[in-house]
Motif scaffolding. Structure first.
Motif: not given
Length: 163
Positions: A18, A21, A39-41, A53-54, A57, A70
């Motif tokens: 996790k 980032e 940064v893609t969630r 959640d992230v 990246v 992640n």
């Protein structure tokens, strides 16, 4: 964040639990020509996380693109892969070793392991130059000296080259 850089055919993807980032921000703080691009969630829940959640990246590290993912705790970094940094001099090698080495007992021949478990090779360019010497006896002396070092020492490697 900045726009994505020009496309790169091969982009290493680093799998984190996790910390993608956090790790990407740490890495880009260490080297010039480095930045976070995107940064893609997660658009929905997934096995290792929740919507929002992230997830990914996208970043550039010293001019090369990387992706940090992640992906959850299933996979861990090991010594089968490492990132090598070509250091200009002893000062740069020392600075990066201090910043990256989180497991001192794993240090060997310039290799360090960071707080995320990723292995790095901190290599002063002097070692590369000395190992390319046309005299095999010089190369052997430099190699033998390197094999006995935890952190690479340019002065000691150059002394070994001189005999």
């Amino acid at each position: 964040m900045t726009a994505l850089p020009p496309r790169q055919k091969v982009v290493p993807c680093l799998w984190f639990d996790k910390e993608a980032e956090e790790a990407a921000n740490f890495y880009v703080s260490l080297l010039p020509d480095s930045r976070i691009h995107a940064v893609t969630r997660a658009p929905g829940d997934y096995p290792s996380g929740k919507s929002g959640d992230v997830l990914i990246v996208e970043f550039t590290l010293a001019g090369s693109r990387y992706t940090a993912l992640n992906g959850g705790p299933m996979f861990k970094f090991n010594e089968a892969i490492s990132l090598q940094i070509d250091c200009e001099d002893q000062a740069e090698a020392d600075r990066l070793t201090e910043a990256l080495s989180a497991v001192p007992e794993s240090e060997q021949c310039g290799w360090v392991k960071d707080r995320y478990g990723l292995s790095w090779q901190i290599v002063p360019y002097a070692l590369t130059r000395l190992m390319a010497d046309p005299d095999p006896t010089v190369v052997k002396r430099v190699f033998d000296a390197m094999m006995n070092m935890k952190r690479l020492n340019v002065a000691a490697l150059e002394a070994a080259a001189r005999g």
